[in-house]
Design a protein around this motif. Sequence first.
Motif, PDB file in Angstrom:
ATOM      1  N   ILE A 148      58.365  21.468 -46.089  1.00  0.00           N
ATOM      2  CA  ILE A 148      58.696  20.086 -46.395  1.00  0.00           C
ATOM      3  C   ILE A 148      57.638  19.156 -45.819  1.00  0.00           C
ATOM      4  O   ILE A 148      56.917  19.493 -44.883  1.00  0.00           O
ATOM      5  CB  ILE A 148      60.095  19.701 -45.875  1.00  0.00           C
ATOM      6  N   ASP A 149      57.553  17.971 -46.420  1.00  0.00           N
ATOM      7  CA  ASP A 149      56.522  17.008 -46.041  1.00  0.00           C
ATOM      8  C   ASP A 149      56.718  16.487 -44.624  1.00  0.00           C
ATOM      9  O   ASP A 149      57.825  16.514 -44.079  1.00  0.00           O
ATOM     10  CB  ASP A 149      56.526  15.824 -47.012  1.00  0.00           C
ATOM     11  N   GLU A 150      55.607  15.970 -44.078  1.00  0.00           N
ATOM     12  CA  GLU A 150      55.639  15.398 -42.727  1.00  0.00           C
ATOM     13  C   GLU A 150      55.226  13.927 -42.770  1.00  0.00           C
ATOM     14  O   GLU A 150      54.601  13.427 -41.841  1.00  0.00           O
ATOM     15  CB  GLU A 150      54.683  16.174 -41.809  1.00  0.00           C
ATOM     16  N   ASN A 165      61.104  15.303 -46.970  1.00  0.00           N
ATOM     17  CA  ASN A 165      61.221  15.574 -48.391  1.00  0.00           C
ATOM     18  C   ASN A 165      60.610  16.930 -48.725  1.00  0.00           C
ATOM     19  O   ASN A 165      59.674  17.384 -48.067  1.00  0.00           O
ATOM     20  CB  ASN A 165      60.511  14.488 -49.205  1.00  0.00           C
ATOM     21  N   THR A 166      61.134  17.555 -49.767  1.00  0.00           N
ATOM     22  CA  THR A 166      60.589  18.850 -50.191  1.00  0.00           C
ATOM     23  C   THR A 166      59.121  18.702 -50.536  1.00  0.00           C
ATOM     24  O   THR A 166      58.719  17.770 -51.226  1.00  0.00           O
ATOM     25  CB  THR A 166      61.361  19.389 -51.406  1.00  0.00           C
ATOM     26  N   HIS A 167      58.320  19.631 -50.069  1.00  0.00           N
ATOM     27  CA  HIS A 167      56.881  19.590 -50.324  1.00  0.00           C
ATOM     28  C   HIS A 167      56.634  20.042 -51.765  1.00  0.00           C
ATOM     29  O   HIS A 167      56.838  21.185 -52.117  1.00  0.00           O
ATOM     30  CB  HIS A 167      56.160  20.510 -49.341  1.00  0.00           C
ATOM     31  N   LEU A 177      56.729  22.028 -40.998  1.00  0.00           N
ATOM     32  CA  LEU A 177      58.186  22.026 -41.073  1.00  0.00           C
ATOM     33  C   LEU A 177      58.668  22.872 -42.251  1.00  0.00           C
ATOM     34  O   LEU A 177      58.079  22.856 -43.321  1.00  0.00           O
ATOM     35  CB  LEU A 177      58.716  20.597 -41.225  1.00  0.00           C
ATOM     36  N   LYS A 178      59.756  23.574 -42.028  1.00  0.00           N
ATOM     37  CA  LYS A 178      60.401  24.346 -43.093  1.00  0.00           C
ATOM     38  C   LYS A 178      61.889  23.999 -43.111  1.00  0.00           C
ATOM     39  O   LYS A 178      62.498  23.802 -42.063  1.00  0.00           O
ATOM     40  CB  LYS A 178      60.251  25.858 -42.853  1.00  0.00           C
ATOM     41  N   SER A 204      63.310  23.829 -39.400  1.00  0.00           N
ATOM     42  CA  SER A 204      62.639  24.584 -38.339  1.00  0.00           C
ATOM     43  C   SER A 204      61.200  24.104 -38.216  1.00  0.00           C
ATOM     44  O   SER A 204      60.528  23.861 -39.221  1.00  0.00           O
ATOM     45  CB  SER A 204      62.680  26.082 -38.667  1.00  0.00           C
ATOM     46  N   ALA A 205      60.718  23.969 -36.981  1.00  0.00           N
ATOM     47  CA  ALA A 205      59.390  23.406 -36.737  1.00  0.00           C
ATOM     48  C   ALA A 205      58.420  24.451 -36.204  1.00  0.00           C
ATOM     49  O   ALA A 205      58.795  25.416 -35.549  1.00  0.00           O
ATOM     50  CB  ALA A 205      59.492  22.248 -35.746  1.00  0.00           C
ATOM     51  N   ASN A 206      57.155  24.223 -36.509  1.00  0.00           N
ATOM     52  CA  ASN A 206      56.063  25.082 -36.054  1.00  0.00           C
ATOM     53  C   ASN A 206      55.731  24.740 -34.603  1.00  0.00           C
ATOM     54  O   ASN A 206      54.857  23.938 -34.309  1.00  0.00           O
ATOM     55  CB  ASN A 206      54.845  24.864 -36.966  1.00  0.00           C
ATOM     56  N   ILE A 207      56.439  25.367 -33.681  1.00  0.00           N
ATOM     57  CA  ILE A 207      56.216  25.102 -32.257  1.00  0.00           C
ATOM     58  C   ILE A 207      55.905  26.386 -31.490  1.00  0.00           C
ATOM     59  O   ILE A 207      55.923  26.402 -30.264  1.00  0.00           O
ATOM     60  CB  ILE A 207      57.432  24.409 -31.612  1.00  0.00           C
ATOM     61  N   GLY A 208      55.631  27.448 -32.222  1.00  0.00           N
ATOM     62  CA  GLY A 208      55.337  28.713 -31.557  1.00  0.00           C
ATOM     63  C   GLY A 208      56.600  29.399 -31.076  1.00  0.00           C
ATOM     64  O   GLY A 208      57.701  28.865 -31.183  1.00  0.00           O
ATOM     65  N   GLN A 209      56.437  30.594 -30.560  1.00  0.00           N
ATOM     66  CA  GLN A 209      57.571  31.377 -30.083  1.00  0.00           C
ATOM     67  C   GLN A 209      57.713  31.262 -28.573  1.00  0.00           C
ATOM     68  O   GLN A 209      56.721  31.173 -27.845  1.00  0.00           O
ATOM     69  CB  GLN A 209      57.396  32.854 -30.466  1.00  0.00           C
TER      70      GLN A 209
END
Length: 218
Positions: A148-150, A165-167, A177-178, A204-209
């Motif tokens: 999704i958009d940022e 919003n949906t990418h 972001l997903k 869910s965000a790209n913040i690593g594990q």
Amino acid sequence: MMKKSGRSGLSLIELIFTIVIIGIVFTVIPKIIFSLNKSDQFAIRQDALFNGISMMQMISSLAWDENNTASNDILHVNAGNALFDCNSTTHYRIGGFIGSRNCENDKNASVMGDFAGTNYFLANNIDRFNNQDINASYYNLHISVQYIDENITYPSPHQAKVMLNTHGAASNDTTNLKRVELNITYNGKRGTVGKQIAQFSYVSANIGQMTFNSRVWK
């Protein structure tokens, strides 16, 4: 002298009582059946909601991307907002610090693919649930995963708003972001085919594990 034969047939009063009893039976039985069906539908919806919540909780505990399964990195994306980028030179995102999750391994987020048919019990990241259909006895669970958009707007000098919003760009674009969406619908046995029972959404965000370092207790 001959005895009178036994009385045959029904008297008027007996006939009336019989009609009343039959009327009561045919009035009550449909109501009982209707109540049972309502109770059955409630049980189906309750079961569907429980399974939907459990499924989303399981998905939320998985890695953000398949490349997170090999590294705890924040991953590089090619269509995200620059403010969220992890610097390829310093290997830190804005606000990062030594010891925090970073992008030191220079790994990229994977392109969203169609993983339909994958055994979700073996899934190790949320992408594996994209286009996953899970059929229960009386309802179906359909799961989709999308970037999704940022887009960021600033309603005031002290506020920032992210538009989720949906990418809609090319399928090989990746963002930070997903959105995971789970739709539960009737399959027709106890409700109209395709009628929605519930919908769940999770971002869910790209913040690593997050990892745990183990040490021997002495």
